[in-house]
Design a protein around this motif. Sequence first.
Motif, PDB file in Angstrom:
ATOM      1  N   GLU A 258     -44.325  12.251 -23.289  1.00 30.73           N
ATOM      2  CA  GLU A 258     -42.863  12.307 -23.259  1.00 30.73           C
ATOM      3  C   GLU A 258     -42.339  12.912 -21.964  1.00 30.73           C
ATOM      4  N   LYS A 259     -43.066  13.895 -21.429  1.00 30.72           N
ATOM      5  CA  LYS A 259     -42.592  14.631 -20.259  1.00 30.72           C
ATOM      6  C   LYS A 259     -43.022  13.997 -18.938  1.00 30.72           C
ATOM      7  N   ASN A 260     -44.031  13.111 -18.975  1.00 30.99           N
ATOM      8  CA  ASN A 260     -44.604  12.599 -17.729  1.00 30.99           C
ATOM      9  C   ASN A 260     -44.760  11.068 -17.751  1.00 30.99           C
ATOM     10  N   PRO A 261     -43.679  10.345 -17.973  1.00 30.53           N
ATOM     11  CA  PRO A 261     -43.795   8.884 -18.102  1.00 30.53           C
ATOM     12  C   PRO A 261     -44.296   8.194 -16.835  1.00 30.53           C
ATOM     13  N   GLU A 262     -43.901   8.677 -15.661  1.00 28.03           N
ATOM     14  CA  GLU A 262     -44.347   8.012 -14.427  1.00 28.03           C
ATOM     15  C   GLU A 262     -45.827   8.278 -14.162  1.00 28.03           C
ATOM     16  N   THR A 263     -46.281   9.473 -14.520  1.00 26.08           N
ATOM     17  CA  THR A 263     -47.722   9.753 -14.422  1.00 26.08           C
ATOM     18  C   THR A 263     -48.497   8.810 -15.318  1.00 26.08           C
ATOM     19  N   LEU A 264     -48.010   8.628 -16.535  1.00 28.10           N
ATOM     20  CA  LEU A 264     -48.681   7.731 -17.486  1.00 28.10           C
ATOM     21  C   LEU A 264     -48.642   6.282 -17.003  1.00 28.10           C
ATOM     22  N   ARG A 265     -47.512   5.878 -16.451  1.00 29.54           N
ATOM     23  CA  ARG A 265     -47.390   4.509 -15.974  1.00 29.54           C
ATOM     24  C   ARG A 265     -48.410   4.223 -14.863  1.00 29.54           C
ATOM     25  N   HIS A 266     -48.549   5.170 -13.969  1.00 28.76           N
ATOM     26  CA  HIS A 266     -49.503   4.990 -12.873  1.00 28.76           C
ATOM     27  C   HIS A 266     -50.944   5.053 -13.383  1.00 28.76           C
ATOM     28  N   PHE A 267     -51.235   6.009 -14.247  1.00 28.44           N
ATOM     29  CA  PHE A 267     -52.598   6.181 -14.770  1.00 28.44           C
ATOM     30  C   PHE A 267     -53.040   4.953 -15.562  1.00 28.44           C
ATOM     31  N   VAL A 268     -52.215   4.514 -16.502  1.00 29.36           N
ATOM     32  CA  VAL A 268     -52.589   3.379 -17.351  1.00 29.36           C
ATOM     33  C   VAL A 268     -52.728   2.106 -16.525  1.00 29.36           C
ATOM     34  N   GLY A 269     -51.838   1.911 -15.552  1.00 31.44           N
ATOM     35  CA  GLY A 269     -51.955   0.752 -14.684  1.00 31.44           C
ATOM     36  C   GLY A 269     -53.249   0.762 -13.886  1.00 31.44           C
ATOM     37  N   ALA A 270     -53.623   1.943 -13.382  1.00 30.13           N
ATOM     38  CA  ALA A 270     -54.857   2.062 -12.604  1.00 30.13           C
ATOM     39  C   ALA A 270     -56.083   1.818 -13.470  1.00 30.13           C
ATOM     40  N   VAL A 271     -56.082   2.370 -14.684  1.00 33.10           N
ATOM     41  CA  VAL A 271     -57.198   2.149 -15.602  1.00 33.10           C
ATOM     42  C   VAL A 271     -57.293   0.671 -15.974  1.00 33.10           C
ATOM     43  N   GLY A 272     -56.151   0.039 -16.209  1.00 35.33           N
ATOM     44  CA  GLY A 272     -56.153  -1.384 -16.530  1.00 35.33           C
ATOM     45  C   GLY A 272     -56.765  -2.224 -15.419  1.00 35.33           C
TER      46      GLY A 272
ATOM     47  N   GLY B  23     -56.876  -3.212 -21.207  1.00 35.84           N
ATOM     48  CA  GLY B  23     -56.907  -2.157 -22.212  1.00 35.84           C
ATOM     49  C   GLY B  23     -55.689  -2.101 -23.110  1.00 35.84           C
ATOM     50  N   VAL B  24     -54.984  -3.224 -23.257  1.00 38.11           N
ATOM     51  CA  VAL B  24     -53.848  -3.270 -24.195  1.00 38.11           C
ATOM     52  C   VAL B  24     -54.360  -2.971 -25.604  1.00 38.11           C
ATOM     53  N   ILE B  25     -53.650  -2.122 -26.318  1.00 42.96           N
ATOM     54  CA  ILE B  25     -54.039  -1.724 -27.672  1.00 42.96           C
ATOM     55  C   ILE B  25     -53.408  -2.679 -28.688  1.00 42.96           C
ATOM     56  N   LEU B  26     -54.212  -3.168 -29.617  1.00 44.96           N
ATOM     57  CA  LEU B  26     -53.712  -3.999 -30.712  1.00 44.96           C
ATOM     58  C   LEU B  26     -53.489  -3.128 -31.943  1.00 44.96           C
ATOM     59  N   ASN B  27     -52.526  -3.517 -32.773  1.00 39.92           N
ATOM     60  CA  ASN B  27     -52.260  -2.744 -33.977  1.00 39.92           C
ATOM     61  C   ASN B  27     -53.492  -2.667 -34.866  1.00 39.92           C
ATOM     62  N   GLU B  28     -54.257  -3.770 -34.943  1.00 36.13           N
ATOM     63  CA  GLU B  28     -55.447  -3.762 -35.793  1.00 36.13           C
ATOM     64  C   GLU B  28     -56.554  -2.862 -35.254  1.00 36.13           C
TER      65      GLU B  28
ATOM     66  N   ASN C 258     -48.158   0.855 -25.852  1.00 38.05           N
ATOM     67  CA  ASN C 258     -48.476   0.001 -24.711  1.00 38.05           C
ATOM     68  C   ASN C 258     -47.348   0.017 -23.681  1.00 38.05           C
ATOM     69  N   ALA C 259     -46.431   0.963 -23.831  1.00 43.62           N
ATOM     70  CA  ALA C 259     -45.237   0.989 -22.981  1.00 43.62           C
ATOM     71  C   ALA C 259     -45.565   1.161 -21.501  1.00 43.62           C
ATOM     72  N   PHE C 260     -46.719   1.742 -21.197  1.00 49.84           N
ATOM     73  CA  PHE C 260     -47.063   2.009 -19.799  1.00 49.84           C
ATOM     74  C   PHE C 260     -48.054   0.992 -19.230  1.00 49.84           C
ATOM     75  N   ASN C 261     -48.433   0.025 -20.029  1.00 53.52           N
ATOM     76  CA  ASN C 261     -49.491  -0.902 -19.612  1.00 53.52           C
ATOM     77  C   ASN C 261     -48.895  -2.193 -19.035  1.00 53.52           C
ATOM     78  N   PRO C 262     -49.138  -2.473 -17.754  1.00 51.35           N
ATOM     79  CA  PRO C 262     -48.564  -3.678 -17.136  1.00 51.35           C
ATOM     80  C   PRO C 262     -49.157  -4.987 -17.663  1.00 51.35           C
ATOM     81  N   TYR C 263     -50.242  -4.899 -18.439  1.00 52.02           N
ATOM     82  CA  TYR C 263     -50.867  -6.102 -18.996  1.00 52.02           C
ATOM     83  C   TYR C 263     -50.327  -6.463 -20.380  1.00 52.02           C
ATOM     84  N   THR C 264     -49.388  -5.695 -20.899  1.00 48.89           N
ATOM     85  CA  THR C 264     -48.918  -5.887 -22.265  1.00 48.89           C
ATOM     86  C   THR C 264     -48.432  -7.299 -22.532  1.00 48.89           C
ATOM     87  N   GLY C 265     -47.734  -7.902 -21.589  1.00 45.41           N
ATOM     88  CA  GLY C 265     -47.193  -9.244 -21.779  1.00 45.41           C
ATOM     89  C   GLY C 265     -48.253 -10.323 -21.864  1.00 45.41           C
ATOM     90  N   LYS C 266     -49.503  -9.991 -21.541  1.00 47.26           N
ATOM     91  CA  LYS C 266     -50.584 -10.974 -21.578  1.00 47.26           C
ATOM     92  C   LYS C 266     -51.272 -11.039 -22.935  1.00 47.26           C
TER      93      LYS C 266
END
Length: 337
Positions: A231-245, A292-297, A325-333
Amino acid sequence: MKSVIRRIAALSALGWAALVPPSSAAAPEQTVLRYQASSVGQIAYAELADALGYLAPLKLERVGVQAGGPGGLQLTATGQTEFAQSFNGSIINAVAAGARLKAVAAYMSTSKENAVGAWVLENSQVRGARDLIGKKVGVNTLGALWDASVEEYLKRGGLNEQERKQVTLIVLPAANIEQALRQGQIDLALLSAGFQVQAEQRGGIRKLFDDHQLYGDVNLASIVFSADYVEKNPETLRHFVGAVGKAIEWLRAHPRDEAVAVYKQYLETHGQGSAVNGLQYWQGQSVATPGGVILNEDFARWEAWQQARAGARAKPVDIKAIYTNAFNPYTGKVAQK
């Protein structure tokens, strides 16, 4: 060698740039991420992202080695580390117990080539689930994937609850489980990654089942931050998750020897030289979804297991609130069911 690896990383980054959606240009709120290194002989995607130059300006600060997912979750929930990696069922357990955690990326799936195997001695009388009644099973921790896999195998073998209780799980360091099997201290050993490869090479053992036979190609574990940190670090999360992806997709697209060369140099230059030897047994790893997009299942399939463990104490858990998946740039795929 170093210059070759730098060229590999640079060319790989250019090659994948066109395939990766643009990430936020906003500056990260925090740049130092504390974590525990993996103890199971796999390539850690956050470290690989760092090795490939995707993670900057974020920096990783290693604070020990993660002995098991549940323990790692506790450190993250209490603010002693920024993130941990854990089995999805363990994450549900922790959230049900009151931990404020949020999964942000899938990081491990099972496949035919990368399955946790359950092994007995070659001359063992154990041939099926019912033969395990009264026997001992070696696992690396309780309340995690190996625990759940044994439970699932016993259920599919027709054992009722009382019969399953007669199968004893013995917690051992992953590096000692094979030895315990060969010395007769346990009857069934769950082995993964390099530990499994080495044990099979030494011979004298027989596979009873593996987790791919139980689950198929599915995501089994996730990278987790505390909900407060997210909640406090959305840009950190956006960069981290994108890099991991990007690191997940780089590893998917490149040959084993190239991946080992890049990761080996990273370990050697980041104080983890003792982990290099295990890379010779690394056969690969996978994530079932792009980036690394997370599925509900990925979480829903473990809900009944968690509730059965908790029994009358079970509290309803909102599965969709456990991950984002809000920070993952691959979510739309990826199409969610």
